[in-house]
Write a protein that holds these residues in place. Structure first.
Motif, PDB file in Angstrom:
ATOM      1  N   CYS A  27      51.150  75.408 -44.852  1.00  0.00           N
ATOM      2  CA  CYS A  27      50.529  74.534 -43.857  1.00  0.00           C
ATOM      3  C   CYS A  27      49.171  74.022 -44.330  1.00  0.00           C
ATOM      4  CB  CYS A  27      50.385  75.256 -42.521  1.00  0.00           C
ATOM      5  SG  CYS A  27      49.381  76.768 -42.595  1.00  0.00           S
ATOM      6  N   LEU A  28      48.532  74.720 -45.269  1.00  0.00           N
ATOM      7  CA  LEU A  28      47.247  74.262 -45.791  1.00  0.00           C
ATOM      8  C   LEU A  28      47.409  72.917 -46.489  1.00  0.00           C
ATOM      9  CD1 LEU A  28      44.246  74.717 -46.520  1.00  0.00           C
ATOM     10  CD2 LEU A  28      45.040  75.924 -48.562  1.00  0.00           C
ATOM     11  N   GLN A  29      48.324  72.837 -47.429  1.00  0.00           N
ATOM     12  CA  GLN A  29      48.533  71.575 -48.141  1.00  0.00           C
ATOM     13  C   GLN A  29      49.139  70.512 -47.229  1.00  0.00           C
ATOM     14  OE1 GLN A  29      49.647  74.587 -49.423  1.00  0.00           O
ATOM     15  NE2 GLN A  29      48.034  74.848 -50.957  1.00  0.00           N
ATOM     16  N   ALA A  30      50.009  70.928 -46.303  1.00  0.00           N
ATOM     17  CA  ALA A  30      50.660  69.958 -45.418  1.00  0.00           C
ATOM     18  C   ALA A  30      49.658  69.272 -44.496  1.00  0.00           C
ATOM     19  CB  ALA A  30      51.743  70.654 -44.594  1.00  0.00           C
ATOM     20  N   THR A  31      48.743  70.033 -43.923  1.00  0.00           N
ATOM     21  CA  THR A  31      47.775  69.427 -43.003  1.00  0.00           C
ATOM     22  C   THR A  31      46.772  68.556 -43.759  1.00  0.00           C
ATOM     23  OG1 THR A  31      46.521  71.514 -43.098  1.00  0.00           O
ATOM     24  CG2 THR A  31      47.948  71.172 -41.184  1.00  0.00           C
ATOM     25  N   PHE A  32      46.291  69.024 -44.893  1.00  0.00           N
ATOM     26  CA  PHE A  32      45.394  68.186 -45.689  1.00  0.00           C
ATOM     27  C   PHE A  32      46.122  66.935 -46.178  1.00  0.00           C
ATOM     28  CE2 PHE A  32      42.409  71.682 -45.757  1.00  0.00           C
ATOM     29  CZ  PHE A  32      41.179  71.070 -45.949  1.00  0.00           C
ATOM     30  N   GLY A  33      47.424  67.075 -46.446  1.00  0.00           N
ATOM     31  CA  GLY A  33      48.196  65.922 -46.850  1.00  0.00           C
ATOM     32  C   GLY A  33      48.213  64.842 -45.786  1.00  0.00           C
ATOM     33  N   SER A  34      48.353  65.241 -44.524  1.00  0.00           N
ATOM     34  CA  SER A  34      48.331  64.267 -43.430  1.00  0.00           C
ATOM     35  C   SER A  34      46.980  63.575 -43.330  1.00  0.00           C
ATOM     36  CB  SER A  34      48.669  64.960 -42.108  1.00  0.00           C
ATOM     37  OG  SER A  34      50.025  65.353 -42.064  1.00  0.00           O
ATOM     38  N   VAL A  35      45.913  64.339 -43.510  1.00  0.00           N
ATOM     39  CA  VAL A  35      44.573  63.754 -43.470  1.00  0.00           C
ATOM     40  C   VAL A  35      44.402  62.741 -44.603  1.00  0.00           C
ATOM     41  CG1 VAL A  35      42.101  64.250 -43.711  1.00  0.00           C
ATOM     42  CG2 VAL A  35      43.538  65.746 -42.310  1.00  0.00           C
ATOM     43  N   LEU A  36      44.863  63.089 -45.792  1.00  0.00           N
ATOM     44  CA  LEU A  36      44.731  62.191 -46.940  1.00  0.00           C
ATOM     45  C   LEU A  36      45.565  60.930 -46.765  1.00  0.00           C
ATOM     46  CD1 LEU A  36      44.806  64.919 -49.704  1.00  0.00           C
ATOM     47  CD2 LEU A  36      42.900  63.347 -49.290  1.00  0.00           C
ATOM     48  N   LEU A  37      46.775  61.060 -46.250  1.00  0.00           N
ATOM     49  CA  LEU A  37      47.604  59.888 -46.011  1.00  0.00           C
ATOM     50  C   LEU A  37      46.918  58.918 -45.062  1.00  0.00           C
ATOM     51  CD1 LEU A  37      51.216  61.339 -45.657  1.00  0.00           C
ATOM     52  CD2 LEU A  37      50.440  59.681 -47.353  1.00  0.00           C
ATOM     53  N   ARG A  38      46.321  59.441 -44.012  1.00  0.00           N
ATOM     54  CA  ARG A  38      45.661  58.572 -43.044  1.00  0.00           C
ATOM     55  C   ARG A  38      44.472  57.845 -43.675  1.00  0.00           C
ATOM     56  NH1 ARG A  38      42.009  58.461 -38.589  1.00  0.00           N
ATOM     57  NH2 ARG A  38      42.861  57.045 -37.016  1.00  0.00           N
ATOM     58  N   ALA A  39      43.853  58.483 -44.671  1.00  0.00           N
ATOM     59  CA  ALA A  39      42.721  57.863 -45.359  1.00  0.00           C
ATOM     60  C   ALA A  39      43.183  56.916 -46.470  1.00  0.00           C
ATOM     61  CB  ALA A  39      41.811  58.940 -45.939  1.00  0.00           C
ATOM     62  N   GLY A  40      44.489  56.792 -46.646  1.00  0.00           N
ATOM     63  CA  GLY A  40      45.010  55.858 -47.634  1.00  0.00           C
ATOM     64  C   GLY A  40      45.179  56.422 -49.025  1.00  0.00           C
ATOM     65  N   HIS A  41      45.227  57.757 -49.147  1.00  0.00           N
ATOM     66  CA  HIS A  41      45.344  58.381 -50.463  1.00  0.00           C
ATOM     67  C   HIS A  41      46.686  59.081 -50.613  1.00  0.00           C
ATOM     68  CE1 HIS A  41      41.152  57.438 -50.985  1.00  0.00           C
ATOM     69  NE2 HIS A  41      40.807  58.192 -49.966  1.00  0.00           N
TER      70      HIS A  41
END
Length: 354
Positions: A27-41
């Motif tokens: 869940c650590l990588q999954a949640t940070f992944g969602s944050v990064l996607l929203r920022a366009g990365h």
């Protein structure tokens, strides 16, 4: 909960967060992944760039999202040290108004990553059955209707509203020791949440850029720098960690393998993402040696499975598990050595950074 704050809706702008998930990630990588996607990365380019071995005795917590980092308290920088991603754990400043920090983050159009106990969340399979520390992404708060909008990419994926009462119970849970999940219970949640900042600019992943970060990570494997006398890092640290693990297990020390499962997941997830990234870039750049290095690093990730599972089944009888641990850790050490060598070979095919 008492507060003078008038109930209203707090919600990020635009669409709800996208899911991002990999089988060997937590869940650590999954949640940070969602944050990064929203920022366009691209989360894989950010979270898959770094690769390390780092163990800090006595620091491991029984939480799915534990990860050792050289940057105290900063999980964002720990999982993405080559990118401007940072985070800090927060807890409510005013116990009478625990949602104030979440409101402020959402009003500033920032996703919130909240620690929770799965036992209290209706959409988790562990609902009212198993206590376990977990992370979810919060993207909305409707105090008027008593709802919290959360996203969780960990199967079964869920994105929607849960009762505020259930969220508060999960967020404030003592997460007591639970024999059904000995790995992620017995770790108080304490209304924690991660305040994540996605800085910039984010560098393009070019062959020269990749060569620079691979050399930096390779040096850490060689030097074994652990930033502390008790830590274990690099290939030498891995040897020390595995030797002590087996020796203490043979002596029947239950503490020897207590932390193996949560600690190993962070190392496994990082190796899996790094290997996938190198494979993808090797194919895109038509560099078979780089793709081969990616496969070698992914072999490290899969070698962690045998070590973690053997430790998990040996918690009640460490001495009986010692033989299996010796075999699986020997494989793990070979896979690390082979992968580091493969990365060095791939470096010869990449341009020397200016």
């Amino acid at each position: 909960m008492t507060t003078d704050h008038p109930p209203r809706v707090h919600h990020i702008t635009g669409a709800p967060p996208e899911f991002w998930y990999r089988d060997l990630a937590s869940c650590l990588q999954a949640t940070f992944g969602s944050v990064l996607l929203r920022a366009g990365h691209d989360p894989l380019e950010v979270l898959g760039t770094a690769w390390q071995f780092l163990y800090r005795p006595g620091e491991v917590r029984s939480e799915e999202f534990y990860f050792p980092t050289r940057y105290e308290g900063d999980l964002g920088r720990g999982i993405a040290p080559h990118h401007p991603l940072t985070s800090a754990w927060r807890t409510p400043d005013d116990p009478a108004d625990p949602l104030a920090g979440l409101r402020a983050a959402l009003d500033a159009d920032r996703l919130v990553i909240a620690a929770v106990d799965n036992h209290h969340l209706p959409f988790r399979p562990a609902y009212r059955d198993v206590h376990a520390a977990h992370l979810v992404t919060v993207f909305g708060l409707d105090e008027h209707r008593g709802l919290v909008h959360v996203a969780d990419a960990t199967p079964p994926a869920f994105r929607g509203a849960v009762p505020l009462e259930a969220f508060l119970a999960a967020w404030d849970s003592a997460n007591p020791s639970d024999v059904q999940d000995a790995f992620f219970s017995d770790s108080r949640i304490g209304r924690r949440w991660l305040d994540v900042r996605v800085g910039g600019p984010y560098p393009d992943t070019t062959p020269a850029r990749l060569a620079a970060v691979l050399r930096a990570d390779a040096e850490l494997f060689t030097t074994g720098k652990a930033d502390g006398p008790d830590g274990a890092a690099g290939l030498a640290g891995l040897a020390r960690f595995t030797e002590e693990l087996v020796d203490r297990s043979r002596a029947g020390d239950p503490a020897a393998i207590r932390d193996l499962y949560p600690f190993g997941w962070g190392m496994q997830a990082q190796a899996s993402l790094h290997g996938e990234l190198l494979r993808r870039l090797g194919a895109a750049w038509r560099l078979p040696v780089l793709a081969g290095a990616g496969r070698a690093v992914e072999a490290v990730a899969h070698a962690w499975t045998g070590v973690r599972m053997t430790g998990a089944h040996g918690r009640d009888d460490p001495a009986a598990a010692a033989g299996g641990l010796a075999r699986h850790t020997a494989v793990l050490r070979r896979r690390y050595a082979e992968a580091v060598e493969a990365v060095h070979e791939a470096l010869d095919a990449l341009p020397v950074p200016a």
